[in-house]
Scaffold this motif. Structure first.
Motif, PDB file in Angstrom:
ATOM      1  N   VAL A  82       0.819  -1.208   0.000  1.00  0.00           N
ATOM      2  CA  VAL A  82       0.000   0.000   0.000  1.00  0.00           C
ATOM      3  C   VAL A  82       0.860   1.269   0.000  1.00  0.00           C
ATOM      4  O   VAL A  82       1.533   1.586   0.980  1.00  0.00           O
ATOM      5  N   SER A  83       0.803   1.981  -1.119  1.00  0.00           N
ATOM      6  CA  SER A  83       1.517   3.240  -1.286  1.00  0.00           C
ATOM      7  C   SER A  83       0.491   4.329  -1.580  1.00  0.00           C
ATOM      8  O   SER A  83      -0.689   4.198  -1.245  1.00  0.00           O
ATOM      9  N   SER A  84       0.928   5.425  -2.211  1.00  0.00           N
ATOM     10  CA  SER A  84      -0.012   6.484  -2.570  1.00  0.00           C
ATOM     11  C   SER A  84       0.584   7.346  -3.667  1.00  0.00           C
ATOM     12  O   SER A  84       1.798   7.365  -3.883  1.00  0.00           O
ATOM     13  N   GLY A  85      -0.300   8.065  -4.384  1.00  0.00           N
ATOM     14  CA  GLY A  85       0.113   9.061  -5.351  1.00  0.00           C
ATOM     15  C   GLY A  85       0.863   8.529  -6.550  1.00  0.00           C
ATOM     16  O   GLY A  85       0.764   7.363  -6.920  1.00  0.00           O
ATOM     17  N   GLY A  86       1.613   9.426  -7.181  1.00  0.00           N
ATOM     18  CA  GLY A  86       2.432   9.080  -8.330  1.00  0.00           C
ATOM     19  C   GLY A  86       1.754   9.255  -9.668  1.00  0.00           C
ATOM     20  O   GLY A  86       2.387   9.068 -10.707  1.00  0.00           O
ATOM     21  N   GLU A  87       0.477   9.625  -9.657  1.00  0.00           N
ATOM     22  CA  GLU A  87      -0.281   9.666 -10.905  1.00  0.00           C
ATOM     23  C   GLU A  87      -0.035  10.940 -11.709  1.00  0.00           C
ATOM     24  O   GLU A  87      -0.158  10.945 -12.928  1.00  0.00           O
ATOM     25  N   ALA A  88       0.303  12.028 -11.011  1.00  0.00           N
ATOM     26  CA  ALA A  88       0.488  13.336 -11.651  1.00  0.00           C
ATOM     27  C   ALA A  88       1.059  14.280 -10.601  1.00  0.00           C
ATOM     28  O   ALA A  88       1.109  13.941  -9.414  1.00  0.00           O
ATOM     29  N   PRO A  89       1.476  15.474 -10.996  1.00  0.00           N
ATOM     30  CA  PRO A  89       1.940  16.435  -9.989  1.00  0.00           C
ATOM     31  C   PRO A  89       0.844  16.702  -8.952  1.00  0.00           C
ATOM     32  O   PRO A  89      -0.328  16.839  -9.310  1.00  0.00           O
ATOM     33  N   PRO A  90       1.205  16.759  -7.674  1.00  0.00           N
ATOM     34  CA  PRO A  90       0.197  17.005  -6.632  1.00  0.00           C
ATOM     35  C   PRO A  90      -0.495  18.340  -6.815  1.00  0.00           C
ATOM     36  O   PRO A  90       0.090  19.305  -7.318  1.00  0.00           O
ATOM     37  N   GLY A  91      -1.757  18.384  -6.409  1.00  0.00           N
ATOM     38  CA  GLY A  91      -2.529  19.615  -6.439  1.00  0.00           C
ATOM     39  C   GLY A  91      -2.552  20.256  -5.064  1.00  0.00           C
ATOM     40  O   GLY A  91      -1.507  20.436  -4.436  1.00  0.00           O
ATOM     41  N   ALA A 125       2.487  13.899   2.763  1.00  0.00           N
ATOM     42  CA  ALA A 125       3.154  14.450   3.945  1.00  0.00           C
ATOM     43  C   ALA A 125       4.660  14.226   3.901  1.00  0.00           C
ATOM     44  O   ALA A 125       5.442  15.058   4.366  1.00  0.00           O
ATOM     45  N   ASN A 126       5.070  13.081   3.357  1.00  0.00           N
ATOM     46  CA  ASN A 126       6.502  12.749   3.261  1.00  0.00           C
ATOM     47  C   ASN A 126       7.199  12.838   4.616  1.00  0.00           C
ATOM     48  O   ASN A 126       8.330  13.318   4.721  1.00  0.00           O
ATOM     49  N   THR A 127       6.520  12.361   5.634  1.00  0.00           N
ATOM     50  CA  THR A 127       7.093  12.259   6.973  1.00  0.00           C
ATOM     51  C   THR A 127       7.138  10.780   7.354  1.00  0.00           C
ATOM     52  O   THR A 127       6.391   9.964   6.801  1.00  0.00           O
ATOM     53  N   PRO A 128       8.018  10.399   8.282  1.00  0.00           N
ATOM     54  CA  PRO A 128       8.140   8.981   8.632  1.00  0.00           C
ATOM     55  C   PRO A 128       6.790   8.350   8.990  1.00  0.00           C
ATOM     56  O   PRO A 128       6.069   8.844   9.852  1.00  0.00           O
ATOM     57  N   GLY A 129       6.454   7.268   8.290  1.00  0.00           N
ATOM     58  CA  GLY A 129       5.240   6.528   8.583  1.00  0.00           C
ATOM     59  C   GLY A 129       3.966   7.134   8.034  1.00  0.00           C
ATOM     60  O   GLY A 129       2.860   6.667   8.348  1.00  0.00           O
ATOM     61  N   TYR A 130       4.062   8.138   7.154  1.00  0.00           N
ATOM     62  CA  TYR A 130       2.856   8.854   6.733  1.00  0.00           C
ATOM     63  C   TYR A 130       1.876   7.991   5.945  1.00  0.00           C
ATOM     64  O   TYR A 130       0.686   8.314   5.864  1.00  0.00           O
ATOM     65  N   GLN A 131       2.355   6.883   5.376  1.00  0.00           N
ATOM     66  CA  GLN A 131       1.442   6.025   4.611  1.00  0.00           C
ATOM     67  C   GLN A 131       0.947   4.820   5.417  1.00  0.00           C
ATOM     68  O   GLN A 131       0.132   4.039   4.917  1.00  0.00           O
TER      69      GLN A 131
END
Length: 339
Positions: free
Chosen positions: A246-255, A260-266
């Motif tokens: 389970v990850s997140s994003g990567g589809e396009a530039p964020p809006g 969050a890009n902090t430890p454990g955010y996903q």
């Protein structure tokens, strides 16, 4: 007693600990033939020496134009199999298990003359405009995934991961903002992913677990949220997925919403998938702090943790982590004097 360094069984696959080296593209196929070379051999085998329980080979593509770049791996030809066999055989010598991530970059195939996708929508104005696959081409693509899986099995891999995350082809089909098709693959956004899963599952041994990587949420404006990905995952589970990565994003530039890009955010995404689907999950996302990785397993948020960038920095992350948590570690004999 360490939770992180306890064994786990996924279907018929026994893994010595809960540490996963996730797929990370190396962009190092200098011959541009999709065949792993000495860089890949050293890269993956060193992580087995370093104590990882499960190693997943980077995104490996089902056709030449499915690569992110021409320096990526492929499994579209039987001629590519022996180089993978060599890696698998050597990884097994150190007690690690190894899987491979099978994928197609779709509209994110930067070196393809004409990328293909679910629709003709580009990532943004800086990217090439893709061509929408015809219905027949979509069905042919399913078979390409199946054929790549057959080759992976011949090569001796212990598990297969399907890449349905980070804006690549399967993601492009199940994203409402990217898929504007009018055929059955547009009416049912899970259809392409389900058919790929079923095709790969049909050629896999019964005891081999099938992993799927999925983006729990999108970050582009008008992107999908957690409930959408969970509904997809329920259909993917029914089709034959045994474990979700389970990850997140990567589809396009964020809006407006950004990772969050902090430890454990996903980790909360992994927990949500585990609770909703009652399947094992792999958590990922800046988890290289040993105590945090241990906590994720101890608190039941996930069954395994993926250590990506941390393992790029330290091939022996697992050995060092086990020593830190337990005070004891059993490195390969040539390295014992160092521990």
């Amino acid at each position: 007693m360490s939770h992180l360094f306890s064994p786990i069984k996924l279907k018929g696959l026994e893994i010595k600990n809960r540490v996963v080296m996730p797929p990370m593209c190396q962009y190092s196929v200098e011959a541009k033939d999709g065949i792993p070379n000495d860089w890949h051999f050293v890269h993956y085998v060193s992580r087995a020496v370093g104590g990882s329980g499960l190693i997943i080979v980077e995104m490996t593509d089902v056709e030449p134009d499915g690569r992110i770049t021409d320096n990526d791996l492929g499994l579209w030809s039987d001629e590519q199999i022996p180089a993978y066999e060599r890696i698998v055989s050597e990884v097994h010598k150190y007690g690690s298990k190894i899987g491979i991530q099978i994928a197609h970059a779709g509209r994110k195939a930067t070196d393809a003359k004409e990328p293909v996708s679910s629709s003709d929508i580009p990532v943004d104005s800086k990217w090439k405009k893709p061509r929408a696959l015809s219905t027949d081409e979509v069905k042919e693509m399913v078979n390409k995934f199946k054929d790549a899986a057959k080759r992976a099995i011949v090569a001796g891999f212990d598990t297969i991961e399907i890449h349905g995350a980070h804006g690549y082809l399967i993601h492009q089909f199940h994203s409402p903002a990217i898929n504007n098709r009018s055929d059955d693959y547009g009416k049912d956004l899970s259809k392409f992913g389900v058919e790929v899963i079923q095709a790969i599952r049909s050629v896999m041994p019964d005891g081999m677990p099938l992993i799927m990587r999925i983006s729990a949420v999108e970050y582009m404006d008008n992107g999908y949220g957690l409930q959408h990905s969970l509904e997809l995952a329920k259909k993917y589970k029914e089709a034959g997925v045994d474990v979700f990565h389970v990850s997140s994003g990567g589809e396009a530039p964020p809006g407006k919403v950004k990772p969050a890009n902090t430890p454990g955010y996903q980790v909360p995404f992994a927990r949500a998938f585990k609770q909703a689907l009652d399947l094992p999950v792999i958590a990922v996302g800046i988890l290289e702090d040993v105590n945090l990785a241990e906590k994720v397993i101890e608190e039941g948020d996930a069954e395994l943790v993926a250590i990506g960038r941390g393992m790029l920095k330290d091939p022996y992350w697992a050995l060092h982590a086990e020593e830190s948590i337990t005070g004891e570690v059993e490195p390969p004999t040539p390295y014992k004097r160092g521990f």
